[in-house]
Design an enzyme around this catalytic site. Structure first.
Site, PDB file in Angstrom:
ATOM      1  N   GLY C 148       0.826  35.360   0.318  1.00  0.00           N
ATOM      2  CA  GLY C 148       2.059  35.105   1.046  1.00  0.00           C
ATOM      3  C   GLY C 148       2.492  33.656   0.892  1.00  0.00           C
ATOM      4  N   CYS C 149       3.725  33.398   1.273  1.00  0.00           N
ATOM      5  CA  CYS C 149       4.277  32.061   1.083  1.00  0.00           C
ATOM      6  C   CYS C 149       3.613  31.056   2.012  1.00  0.00           C
ATOM      7  CB  CYS C 149       5.789  32.090   1.268  1.00  0.00           C
ATOM      8  SG  CYS C 149       6.353  32.909   2.772  1.00  0.00           S
TER       9      CYS C 149
END
Lengths: 345, 345, 345, 345
Positions: C148-149
């Site tokens: 994920g970011c």
């Protein structure tokens, strides 16, 4: 106190109405309807209104709107035309912020809005609520068609030139730029921040619904059909419209003092401010206020006149103008509830 | 009517003062000084104030400030400390929006602000103008030190926890984000739109001038020195501060109802709004208003408490709080001139 | 040339993949699926790709993805887990940009993602694609869980400290700020420009899906469970994540040279740039590129360490890291297709 | 490899040149001058160029620019005209991104730029670098005048109509909107984020320096003087120009297929993209790239043609076009170093 209801309080024009009405000295806000949010506290959805608006949204059928003195419709197009007649019959004065009563030619309206009109008779009696043009008729209006945002900025900008018969009405150009709130508070891709921020585009060049409204208004003033090229653009502002208007001066017109023409036309108007010669009004100079600021230019002394006209699309272009119309309709001070200093920066 | 002067009216806190004061019911704005713009009409530089503020900027020496009841300094640091004594001697009450009177330890002030202090005696008598903490002393203040923007958001957020002795004061963290107007209306590269828009950064991690101010305020409340890690960030807003505060609950503290603690602490405060449990206040919910909205969280029921505190840095973080202090100092309604509904969207 | 397919090409991570893949020297982009846009030319929806991507979207069932060497899933959570097994069986290597294979504890995943997991066996064999941590396992991965970011920015920031055993893993804090594209290209109100521009807010303080992912990754490195307070914020950027990380140094740790620790840890990493001591990296300094820039601070020489970590959420936080993983999996130059100079201003 | 120097590398056109040149396959960047920043590493001021540009700024007198094959001037107006002659004499080819060599009429130039011209002879030989118009002359240019940003967008938009003799050249209108980077990287108040964000305004309506440049270019194509009303606007973008162009079709012209006219005119042009009929190009669709996208409309089939033309002002409007010109001048692939996919969102 005037008892006021708002139908459709969850869009941008609706919440802006609430911002203005909640501190209006002569208004008692009694009902706000929403089909989708009925039962919710207004301030739970709009925290900016906490401790200011203590109502809950109610379902339209539960609102007892017929007991109001005035009802604002801040609804999508096509709603007010179905509900206004009953309210009018009950003695309620209706102010529609959507387009249902703006276009007098029913066929034209149906072409641009893609639906059958439900109340042609009300269109015939409705008053177009541009106070700087129609103040007298507005006083007694039972159904008021509040102008569109672009039409407000464009008409106020062109009016003095057309009334004075100074420009070629066959080739008007309105290059207009709107902030994104003009597109409404609707779940759509193209107005997401990552789509609309840091970008600029035209839209609707082939034809926009505000074109017939502007054309109707200006033609009435000109006393003959005007032709207008209208190009709206989406610009990464939250609020604001900047209309850049171009007209060609008729022979001889160039000798007139255009600055004086504009100043005289709008002398006494509380909400139209003619800027000093050479000005470039910014949209932020009217942010959150009901003011339209206008500057008139004649570049290089040629025969093209350029008018710059800025408004806050949610105030003078929607909710503020609607309150101004309410004030006129009920004989109040026209500035009541609208004494807001623009927020800048 | 209270006669008010503003020294330094061309910065963001100055023009914001003008926005608020020009509609304050009990204030008569008599003079606005500017060294650089003397002779210019205020509204020529700030068109948002057209027809609202009809004064011209005057040179400081021509302003007859000693005839005012109150004078606001919206000047860079180091100006008010040189001019306040004379005004105070003349019976004028001084409200400084800069930092000259905020830090009681003169050596500490001189270290952070890089200049010699010109009026240590006035620092000693000055009152720190956080009304929610010091309302009584403010009433009689002759010299008022209006708090910094970050210190307002951070202190209001931490106060209930520290007053109640619930958190470890040795390891407080304030991660704060400010809009760009906080950097002032100064010609600088790093706050140009192409530099600061669509980007986010921390700054001053090694040390920011608001750190000693916050530390002083919280230590006084705690009754002992607090240790704070303060990281300010620049975020692409025009206005707004969001402080995210972290503290570790002391053993046993976790059983308290933090929501009730905050609600009780700020009950009766017109300008502090404790949001419902689970809320995430947005900066726009206070835009253009003097409100501080606060939410308190305890993620996953652990021993770390997270407080979210938002203000408009130009209002509650500067000009609005200054007007609130004026109101208190002169026995006016504390909300006079500050009844602005936040502008959202 | 590696034959590549993209499932779900109409979201932000999908279109960003197309931007990167269309100029990747070793990739042949053969299919892009979209359920909703099947039959449309990619460049009709994304004009920025005109003359770069000449494919049409195809319906998933028509895509012949099993003939690809690698397939990216740029789909909502819950899609890849249903389709990956068949592709893997056909010898296709799967890179999932969603969360389906990120959390090894199936019950934990099901709690946070609110659905039953369809392919626990694939989770067991999937490799977590943070190259700076797992490069060797990535080489042979059949199913790759692209991080994920937020987890990318946070883990890269904390890794050196945790690997070296320098901080108290019981009380980590990650205060993270994301641009709005992180919310995806979905028609929703809260990410409209008028809602999200010129405002700042925290969200998900009670718990965010990236929390268990970060906790899992850091715990594995620490060799014991870490406790993290994670507060994400929405900031008015199109792209960019700024993570501000706080940890308390263990006794004795303060004597180490943290700058050298970070520089050594990431020496040789093409996409992690340790900034000079005292730096404050801006998100725009990595805009459109696969770079993570990190600065480490120890304010006032105290025991709190502050790490600043910035990425472009759509590149190093999504599509770029996915391409980096592709490069590793297929033995290509790790920088192939990723030699983009950040776009600033 | 072509040895290239850049004079004035700290403005927006300068740093954009560095972004493009540092990955140009045929260019060896050997010197970047700056009077103010001499001795500083380029990447210390522009972190986006870390590990990409490893040069330091040098003082102009230390740069040995005469050893370069080509020198770009990314300087304020009035610098290149003083230094170009010496370089040309040394066999260096000069590309000026400022306005020194754009206007052939020296008196006109001096009027608009407010200074005496230092090198009229070089103006006479300079080639105006709009490749889509002047490609052949560019090949052998010793002094190249790189077009202004507005002139590029406006001329590319009007060219096909004027070349074909279809519109009234006495009344052209160009309503152009620019991002704020067009104002340069200069410490000024009016382009600060709090001044320019969330606001929109026209400027220079009375006359803008790009007007004579556009008029010269279009008049040359028309074979007679054209008259143009040019209204530039500042819009809250970092990058991007959107020109909305209005012309009146001459009698008979309306029967032509304007879409085909544009497509044929720009067939084979790598950097001009004629969009499908009915399109509204967005500035973000060309962000960071050298592309100009154009759409041609004829609203309601009337005699007014509307052309929409978008560029990135820093690329096709400045540095990118300069690199395109370099490529042409040195016989390289015209797209070398310019194969950048626009960054959207």
């Amino acid at each position: 106190m005037i008892k006021v209801g708002v139908v459709g309080g969850t869009g941008y024009t609706g919440v802006e109405l609430l911002r203005l009405l909640c501190r209006h000295p002569d208004v008692d806000l009694v009902a706000i309807t929403s089909r989708g949010e009925a039962g919710m506290a207004v301030s739970d959805i709009f925290p900016s209104l906490r401790h200011r608006v203590n109502l809950k949204f109610v379902a339209p059928q539960d609102a007892e709107l017929e007991k109001c003195d005035a009802v604002f419709f801040a609804t999508p197009n096509g709603i007010a035309m179905k509900q206004a007649a009953e309210l009018v019959a009950a003695g309620v004065r209706v102010i529609d912020l959507a387009a249902d009563f703006r276009i007098r030619d029913i066929a034209e309206w149906e072409k641009w809005y893609g639906m059958e009109h439900a109340a042609p008779a009300l269109v015939a009696e409705a008053v177009y609520g541009l106070p700087e043009l129609n103040r007298e008729q507005i006083r007694s209006a039972r159904v008021l068609a509040n102008p569109g945002c672009y039409p407000t900025a464009v008409q106020l900008g062109f009016l003095p030139l057309i009334e004075a018969g100074l420009i070629d009405c066959g080739h008007l150009i309105a290059d207009a730029k709107s902030g994104v709130s003009g597109a409404g508070r609707k779940a759509e891709i193209h107005t997401l921040l990552p789509e609309a921020a840091d970008s600029f585009k035209a839209y609707g060049v082939a034809g926009h619904r505000h074109l017939p409204e502007i054309r109707q208004g200006l033609s009435r003033v000109a006393g003959k059909p005007v032709e207008l090229t209208f190009v709206p653009h989406l610009t990464p502002l939250i609020r604001g419209i900047h209309a850049t208007l171009y007209g060609r001066l008729l022979p001889g017109a160039g000798e007139l003092d255009l600055q004086a023409l504009y100043e005289e036309r709008y002398a006494g108007e509380a909400f139209v401010d003619v800027m000093p010669a050479g000005s470039h009004p910014e949209t932020r100079s009217v942010r959150a206020s009901n003011i339209c600021r206008i500057a008139v230019h004649r570049p290089q002394g040629g025969d093209t006149v350029v008018v710059l006209s800025v408004i806050d699309n949610l105030v003078k272009g929607a909710a503020g103008q609607a309150v101004q119309n309410l004030n006129i309709m009920f004989g109040l001070d026209e500035e009541a509830g609208l004494d807001i200093v623009p927020v800048s920066p």
